[in-house]
Scaffold this active site. Structure first.
Site, PDB file in Angstrom:
ATOM      1  N   GLY A  99      57.035   6.600  24.448  1.00 58.08           N
ATOM      2  CA  GLY A  99      58.184   5.955  23.749  1.00 58.08           C
ATOM      3  C   GLY A  99      59.026   5.654  24.772  1.00 58.08           C
ATOM      4  N   THR A 100      59.477   4.329  24.934  1.00 57.16           N
ATOM      5  CA  THR A 100      60.192   4.089  26.303  1.00 57.16           C
ATOM      6  C   THR A 100      61.037   3.204  25.879  1.00 57.16           C
ATOM      7  OG1 THR A 100      57.959   4.479  27.336  1.00 57.16           O
ATOM      8  CG2 THR A 100      59.426   2.929  28.575  1.00 57.16           C
ATOM      9  N   THR A 101      61.879   3.067  27.194  1.00 53.35           N
ATOM     10  CA  THR A 101      62.708   1.730  27.360  1.00 53.35           C
ATOM     11  C   THR A 101      62.316   1.355  28.618  1.00 53.35           C
ATOM     12  OG1 THR A 101      64.381   2.786  26.163  1.00 53.35           O
ATOM     13  CG2 THR A 101      65.003   0.821  27.183  1.00 53.35           C
TER      14      THR A 101
END
Lengths: 320, 254
Positions: A99-101
């Protein structure tokens, strides 16, 4: 906790609840998915869900504890977005997800890629300092979001193909070819992969380019791209603040700001901000540790201890 | 877009993971990046086609400068709504098709009817394998036939349904644009009239389709070839008394 002077660690609040889970984690952690010899399985079709519950170590997790009392449905629950805590399940299930940016921007002369560094299995942060910006060739890198295993394997395959392609071409691969190889794998295996990627690089024909390859295998060239769960919080910001033709310094400062704002609000993003700048002169990696990122709304200056605050004589402690 | 769940029982309800390959399992897909309506109509000089330049990711209007109408060969235009990666793949198939057509070097070239027929076969056969290309395609063009210059406009969708008509719309356009087109379309409209009619439909879709954006592309295909105009935006109208004061004369704010 308005007005309270107890220092809160900058990025998250640790509660006893979480500490309890830490105990549980040692026993029940499921290693993530395969990233080694069975990696070609996705090209031939993954084995049905039930048989994937096997204690094989993934690149991300050195733990190889065999799961106890697991069933396929637990994994499905985790895959659906880790609502497992609410369901009373162990919050460490599921494959490793980023789950990232992730962010990629073109500036006047090249591109800057940036990403956070959190990899999670369910609610547990499996790796708090991962490197989500992966090299594919000397001049092209990819930001990875989605399933850690899927994106690792895609990167490995594309790096392998590009290596041969570069030899045959006798010159560096172009960003477009790299992005299209990513697209090929993402599109042809769309039923089995969960990988959202941003490809960025520099070549002598078109200069700096950013290509977005979201879920499904669409390929789109863009002046800037954002991805991952944290990107939801960035659409408005970028609509407002993006401008063409920034300088390298402006662009680097901009992406660090942008990723750190996403980290502030997205539970699935956190840790450090890594950037990779690619231009005609080559590649440079930068590292912005979590404690050096700017503070945003409701975040306060980190301290060593309450005792330091009290020693400094201010402010008054809360009294009844 | 709730598609049936894969039948191999390996998924909890509501799972977004599509079925793995293997014996006894079905293959299906979910669309991720999708384009919304495309509308098209025949007019005096040929066919006019229009759509917005947006591609959504679920409910997010994620990409705002996407071209969903492309020229095919010398005689046709293709417009697509639905999964954008599948449209990109269809364009690759059409590239191959038009290239081999060109390589015949026999003076013939594929017209819109032929391209439409090809696409119909592709879409229907994929549907039969339970692995559809998740698109609704609009195919329009002009080519010389036995009766002189013949205009052609047709559509084919992900399950292989295909037909020809004087005016076509996909997605929301089916519900909002088709009634307008049925009422106001006539034979041999001028370019100006056709553009006005198309813009009327585009505006309604902008007001009433959640996944539309205010950035459009209009394209036309005539005997001279395909022209895709640069993207532009339409003015919207909000100056109605009832809009400014919706609860006038009503108790409560509705």
């Amino acid at each position: 906790m308005e007005g309270c002077s107890v220092p809160i660690r900058k990025t998250r609040v640790y509660t006893d609840h979480l500490r309890e889970n830490l105990r549980t984690i040692v026993i029940f952690t499921r290693p993530g998915q395969v990233a080694t010899s069975a990696s070609c399985s996705f090209l031939r079709g993954r084995p049905p869900l039930a048989s994937r519950v096997s204690p094989v170590a993934s690149r991300q997790s050195p733990l190889a504890a065999a799961p106890l009392g697991f069933s396929a449905t637990d994994m499905d629950a985790a895959l659906m977005g880790s609502s497992s805590v609410a369901m009373g399940d162990i919050p460490t299930t599921g494959e490793h997800r980023m789950g990232t940016t992730i962010v990629g921007v073109c500036y006047d002369g090249g591109v800057v890629l940036a990403a956070d560094s959190r990899t999670s299995t369910g609610m547990y942060v499996a790796n708090r300092a991962s490197d989500k910006i992966t090299q594919l060739t000397d001049n092209v890198y990819v930001c990875r979001s989605g399933s850690a295993a899927d994106t690792q394997v895609i990167s490995d395959y594309v790096r392998y193909f590009l290596h041969q392609h570069t030899i045959q071409l006798a010159q560096p691969a172009t960003v477009k070819v790299t992005a299209n190889l990513i697209r090929l794998l993402a599109y042809q295996n769309k039923n089995m992969l969960q990988a959202g990627m941003i490809v960025g690089g520099w070549d002598k024909y078109e200069g700096g380019q950013i290509f977005s390859v979201p879920l499904g295998g669409t390929i789109l060239r863009q002046p800037f791209a954002i991805g991952g769960s944290g990107s939801s919080y960035l659409y408005g910001l970028l609509d407002h603040e993006w401008k063409e033709g920034m300088s390298q310094e402006e662009a680097e400062k901009f992406v660090v700001k942008v990723v750190s704002l996403a980290i502030a609000r997205d539970g699935a993003s956190g840790g450090v901000v890594r950037t990779v700048t690619i231009n005609a002169d080559g590649v440079s990696r930068k590292f912005y540790p979590g404690d050096k990122l700017p503070l945003w709304h409701e975040e306060i200056e980190p301290q060593n201890s309450l005792l330091d605050i009290l020693a400094a004589g201010n402010p008054e402690p809360m009294v009844q | 877009m709730a598609w049936q769940q894969p039948m191999d029982g390996s998924h909890a309800s509501g799972s977004k993971v599509a079925a793995a390959d293997g014996p006894g399992t079905q293959r299906t897909q979910y669309p991720y990046v999708t384009g919304t309506s495309v509308i098209a109509l025949k007019y005096k000089d040929g066919v006019i086609m229009a759509c917005d330049t947006g591609a959504s990711y679920g409910s997010t209007l994620r990409y705002k400068s996407v071209e969903r109408i492309k020229a095919v060969g010398k005689h046709s235009l293709i417009g697509a709504s639905g999964e954008f990666s599948d449209f990109q793949e269809i364009l690759r198939y059409l590239d191959e098709l038009t290239l081999s057509d060109h390589m015949w070097d026999d003076g013939n070239s594929l017209g819109p009817k032929e391209v439409h027929s090809y696409l119909t076969r592709v879409m229907y056969n994929r549907r039969n394998k339970f692995d559809p290309l998740w698109n609704s395609l609009v195919l329009g063009g002009v080519k010389k036939g036995p009766k002189g210059e013949e205009k052609y406009l047709g559509m084919v969708n992900m399950i292989g349904t295909h037909f020809e008509e004087n005016h076509i719309a996909t997605g929301f356009g089916n519900h909002l644009a088709i009634p307008i087109l049925r009422a106001e379309w006539c034979e041999d409209m001028t370019f100006e009239e056709a553009v006005k009619l198309v813009e009327k439909c585009l505006l309604v879709l902008l007001y009433r389709d959640r996944s539309s954006i205010n950035k459009f592309q209009i394209a036309k295909i005539t005997t001279e070839g395909a022209t895709i105009y640069p993207p532009y935006s339409l003015k919207t109208h909000w100056g109605f008394a009832a809009f400014e004061n919706p609860s006038k004369g009503a108790v409560g704010s509705w």
